[in-house]
Design a protein around this motif. Sequence first.
Motif, PDB file in Angstrom:
ATOM      1  N   TYR A 129      48.586  43.146  43.845  1.00 44.60           N
ATOM      2  CA  TYR A 129      48.754  44.402  44.596  1.00 44.60           C
ATOM      3  C   TYR A 129      49.925  45.420  44.450  1.00 44.60           C
ATOM      4  CZ  TYR A 129      44.629  41.897  46.778  1.00 44.60           C
ATOM      5  OH  TYR A 129      43.767  41.085  46.880  1.00 44.60           O
ATOM      6  N   ARG A 152      52.640  42.610  43.735  1.00 43.44           N
ATOM      7  CA  ARG A 152      52.614  41.333  44.717  1.00 43.44           C
ATOM      8  C   ARG A 152      51.260  40.717  44.377  1.00 43.44           C
ATOM      9  NH1 ARG A 152      49.748  40.938  49.444  1.00 43.44           N
ATOM     10  NH2 ARG A 152      49.353  42.971  49.500  1.00 43.44           N
ATOM     11  N   SER A 171      48.604  37.394  44.779  1.00 42.26           N
ATOM     12  CA  SER A 171      47.732  36.814  45.960  1.00 42.26           C
ATOM     13  C   SER A 171      47.430  35.088  45.706  1.00 42.26           C
ATOM     14  CB  SER A 171      46.391  37.485  45.958  1.00 42.26           C
ATOM     15  OG  SER A 171      45.662  37.519  44.932  1.00 42.26           O
ATOM     16  N   TYR A 172      47.754  34.718  44.636  1.00 42.88           N
ATOM     17  CA  TYR A 172      47.426  33.478  44.242  1.00 42.88           C
ATOM     18  C   TYR A 172      47.928  32.374  45.026  1.00 42.88           C
ATOM     19  CZ  TYR A 172      51.842  33.889  41.567  1.00 42.88           C
ATOM     20  OH  TYR A 172      52.813  34.071  40.923  1.00 42.88           O
ATOM     21  N   ASP A 173      48.878  32.671  45.864  1.00 42.76           N
ATOM     22  CA  ASP A 173      49.348  31.628  46.913  1.00 42.76           C
ATOM     23  C   ASP A 173      49.100  32.023  48.440  1.00 42.76           C
ATOM     24  OD1 ASP A 173      51.028  33.645  46.911  1.00 42.76           O
ATOM     25  OD2 ASP A 173      52.894  32.613  46.906  1.00 42.76           O
ATOM     26  N   ARG A 174      48.207  33.005  48.480  1.00 40.18           N
ATOM     27  CA  ARG A 174      47.923  33.664  49.885  1.00 40.18           C
ATOM     28  C   ARG A 174      46.544  33.032  50.433  1.00 40.18           C
ATOM     29  NH1 ARG A 174      51.518  37.703  51.236  1.00 40.18           N
ATOM     30  NH2 ARG A 174      52.515  38.260  49.252  1.00 40.18           N
ATOM     31  N   PRO A 175      46.398  32.079  51.657  1.00 45.67           N
ATOM     32  CA  PRO A 175      45.086  31.846  52.136  1.00 45.67           C
ATOM     33  C   PRO A 175      44.348  33.142  52.458  1.00 45.67           C
ATOM     34  CG  PRO A 175      47.111  30.635  53.204  1.00 45.67           C
ATOM     35  CD  PRO A 175      47.514  31.741  52.251  1.00 45.67           C
ATOM     36  N   GLY A 176      43.068  32.827  52.096  1.00 45.91           N
ATOM     37  CA  GLY A 176      41.998  33.901  52.359  1.00 45.91           C
ATOM     38  C   GLY A 176      41.883  34.887  50.965  1.00 45.91           C
ATOM     39  N   SER A 177      42.954  34.642  50.136  1.00 46.64           N
ATOM     40  CA  SER A 177      42.633  35.429  48.944  1.00 46.64           C
ATOM     41  C   SER A 177      42.094  34.766  47.689  1.00 46.64           C
ATOM     42  CB  SER A 177      44.026  36.349  48.687  1.00 46.64           C
ATOM     43  OG  SER A 177      45.187  35.136  48.397  1.00 46.64           O
ATOM     44  N   GLU A 178      42.478  35.190  46.592  1.00 45.16           N
ATOM     45  CA  GLU A 178      41.959  34.611  45.378  1.00 45.16           C
ATOM     46  C   GLU A 178      43.154  33.544  44.941  1.00 45.16           C
ATOM     47  OE1 GLU A 178      42.473  37.936  45.044  1.00 45.16           O
ATOM     48  OE2 GLU A 178      40.749  38.553  45.758  1.00 45.16           O
ATOM     49  N   THR A 179      43.264  32.303  45.754  1.00 46.02           N
ATOM     50  CA  THR A 179      44.111  31.381  45.395  1.00 46.02           C
ATOM     51  C   THR A 179      44.041  30.533  43.989  1.00 46.02           C
ATOM     52  OG1 THR A 179      42.885  29.461  46.643  1.00 46.02           O
ATOM     53  CG2 THR A 179      44.272  30.921  47.753  1.00 46.02           C
TER      54      THR A 179
END
Length: 176
Positions: free
Chosen positions: A22, A32, A34-42
């Motif tokens: 992002y 930014r 998203s691979y380590d953010r819960p609720g995203s494409e981890t």
Amino acid sequence: RAQLEALSRFGAQWVSVMPFGYVASPQATQVRASYDRPGSETDASLRATVRAAHARGLHVLLKPHLWVRGSWPGALDPAHARELTASWSALVRHYADLAEAEHDEALTVGVEMDPAARAVPDAWRALIADTRGRYHGTLTYSANWSEAATIPFWDALDVIAINHYAPLAAAPGPAP
């Protein structure tokens, strides 16, 4: 898993798995993840999806995409292309390692970032070379349909990919 099962039954051979990076605007220089953010494409959810696809005999294209707030990747400011590409490269390295570990059949190094990519082709060639050192499957870049002829590094990739969203008519409404 139900969707993958249905695709397999319908005869599909490939699926695209698309995590996102992002940026806040077309002028942004830092991506930014998203691979380590819960609720995203981890990473865990991507690995599970890839494994489920492979278990059904489907090939996987891992296609990291850049979400540009209020716009799209084709609007990225070429004046900031070098910084943005460096930040994007870190994200691609991460996904190249994941794609290698999961035996994904293909990986996209960028999607519709065409004006920025044209501005710093040397940086994109370096990104492609670095990715080849990490990932041993098929590499591609997904150009916007109207920009495909202008991508200066097609020769460094295995496959030319084009996202084709061309207008179907010159004006809204039924044809005369």
